[in-house]
Write an enzyme that holds these catalytic residues in place. Structure first.
Site, PDB file in Angstrom:
ATOM      1  N   ASP A 179       0.973  -1.518  -0.138  1.00  0.00           N
ATOM      2  CA  ASP A 179       0.064  -0.011   0.123  1.00  0.00           C
ATOM      3  C   ASP A 179       0.958   1.384  -0.199  1.00  0.00           C
ATOM      4  OD1 ASP A 179      -2.872   0.776   1.279  1.00  0.00           O
ATOM      5  OD2 ASP A 179      -1.976   2.170   1.067  1.00  0.00           O
ATOM      6  N   ILE A 180       1.015   2.169  -1.010  1.00  0.00           N
ATOM      7  CA  ILE A 180       1.896   3.672  -0.949  1.00  0.00           C
ATOM      8  C   ILE A 180       1.666   4.588   0.985  1.00  0.00           C
ATOM      9  CG2 ILE A 180       2.112   4.122  -3.635  1.00  0.00           C
ATOM     10  CD1 ILE A 180      -0.755   5.356  -3.333  1.00  0.00           C
TER      11      ILE A 180
ATOM     12  N   ASN B 196     -12.931  -2.688   3.272  1.00  0.00           N
ATOM     13  CA  ASN B 196     -14.032  -2.187   3.201  1.00  0.00           C
ATOM     14  C   ASN B 196     -14.451  -2.269   2.101  1.00  0.00           C
ATOM     15  OD1 ASN B 196     -12.249  -1.101   6.009  1.00  0.00           O
ATOM     16  ND2 ASN B 196     -11.035   0.230   4.479  1.00  0.00           N
TER      17      ASN B 196
ATOM     18  N   GLN C 219     -14.578   2.959   1.866  1.00  0.00           N
ATOM     19  CA  GLN C 219     -13.954   2.218   0.790  1.00  0.00           C
ATOM     20  C   GLN C 219     -13.329   2.942  -0.375  1.00  0.00           C
ATOM     21  OE1 GLN C 219     -15.441  -0.967  -1.707  1.00  0.00           O
ATOM     22  NE2 GLN C 219     -14.714  -1.102  -2.788  1.00  0.00           N
TER      23      GLN C 219
ATOM     24  N   HIS D  32     -10.349  -5.263  -2.204  1.00  0.00           N
ATOM     25  CA  HIS D  32      -9.096  -5.636  -2.161  1.00  0.00           C
ATOM     26  C   HIS D  32      -9.222  -5.942  -0.587  1.00  0.00           C
ATOM     27  CE1 HIS D  32     -10.229  -1.898  -1.775  1.00  0.00           C
ATOM     28  NE2 HIS D  32      -9.478  -1.271  -0.292  1.00  0.00           N
ATOM     29  N   PHE D  33      -7.583  -6.611  -0.295  1.00  0.00           N
ATOM     30  CA  PHE D  33      -8.199  -7.012   1.399  1.00  0.00           C
ATOM     31  C   PHE D  33      -6.459  -6.655   1.186  1.00  0.00           C
ATOM     32  CE2 PHE D  33     -11.178 -10.855   2.221  1.00  0.00           C
ATOM     33  CZ  PHE D  33     -11.222 -10.717   1.206  1.00  0.00           C
ATOM     34  N   HIS D  34      -6.919  -6.121   2.922  1.00  0.00           N
ATOM     35  CA  HIS D  34      -5.399  -5.200   3.190  1.00  0.00           C
ATOM     36  C   HIS D  34      -5.165  -6.425   4.664  1.00  0.00           C
ATOM     37  CE1 HIS D  34      -6.932  -0.895   2.976  1.00  0.00           C
ATOM     38  NE2 HIS D  34      -7.902  -0.838   2.308  1.00  0.00           N
TER      39      HIS D  34
END
Ligand code: 5GP
Ligand code: ZN
Length: 136
Positions: free
Chosen positions: A31-32, A87, A94, A100-102
């Site tokens: 993740d950035i 989310n 979101q 997407h899964f974090h």
């Protein structure tokens, strides 16, 4: 941009990313704007906007990859634990409408704040709620 979607563009290689894992169906990259060191996103390459919009096959691929990548991060980073966050909808935070899964690595200690604002449960209310929500 592919599908007019940032994560489709990442999957297509149109936008660079720090890739951690890739196979035919799934991609994982850092993740950035990380919540913690090693914060990683896992996405299906096929576009779906959120959990409810995703095929069961796509979800099966992604959750298997989440497990594989989380296990790798925990071993290699290493970290003491991790949160999986996913989310759905702006109301839930979101901001990118591609499933997407974090994976958020956790390290323990005073500086790692993992509060999710819990409140003491009211047993009567919980009982009523369980009756309302029961699916079995
Ligand atoms: P959401 O809030 O939708 O659950 O999470 C979206 C995440 O995507 C955010 O944590 C945000 O930092 C990350 N993100 C947004 N754009 C990019 C990007 O171009 N590259 C990467 N690697 N992460 C992104
Ligand atoms: Zn997409």
């Amino acid at each position: 941009m592919t599908n007019n979607c940032v994560f489709c563009a990442i999957a297509a290689g149109e936008i660079p990313s720090f890739k951690i894992y890739e196979d035919e169906n799934v991609l994982a990259y850092l993740d950035i704007n990380p919540f913690s060191n090693g914060h990683t996103l896992v996405i299906p390459k096929a576009h779906s906007s959120c959990l409810l919009d995703s095929s069961d096959d796509s979800l099966a691929y992604v959750i298997a990859a989440v497990k594989k990548v989380a296990n790798h991060i925990k071993t290699v980073l290493p970290c003491d634990g991790f949160n999986i966050l996913q989310n759905n909808g702006a109301a839930a935070g979101q901001s990118v409408n591609h499933l997407h899964f974090h994976i958020v690595p956790r390290f323990g200690g005073a500086n790692d704040n993992i509060e999710f604002c819990s409140q003491k449960g009211d047993m009567e209310e919980l009982k009523k709620l369980a009756e309302k929500l029961r699916m079995i």
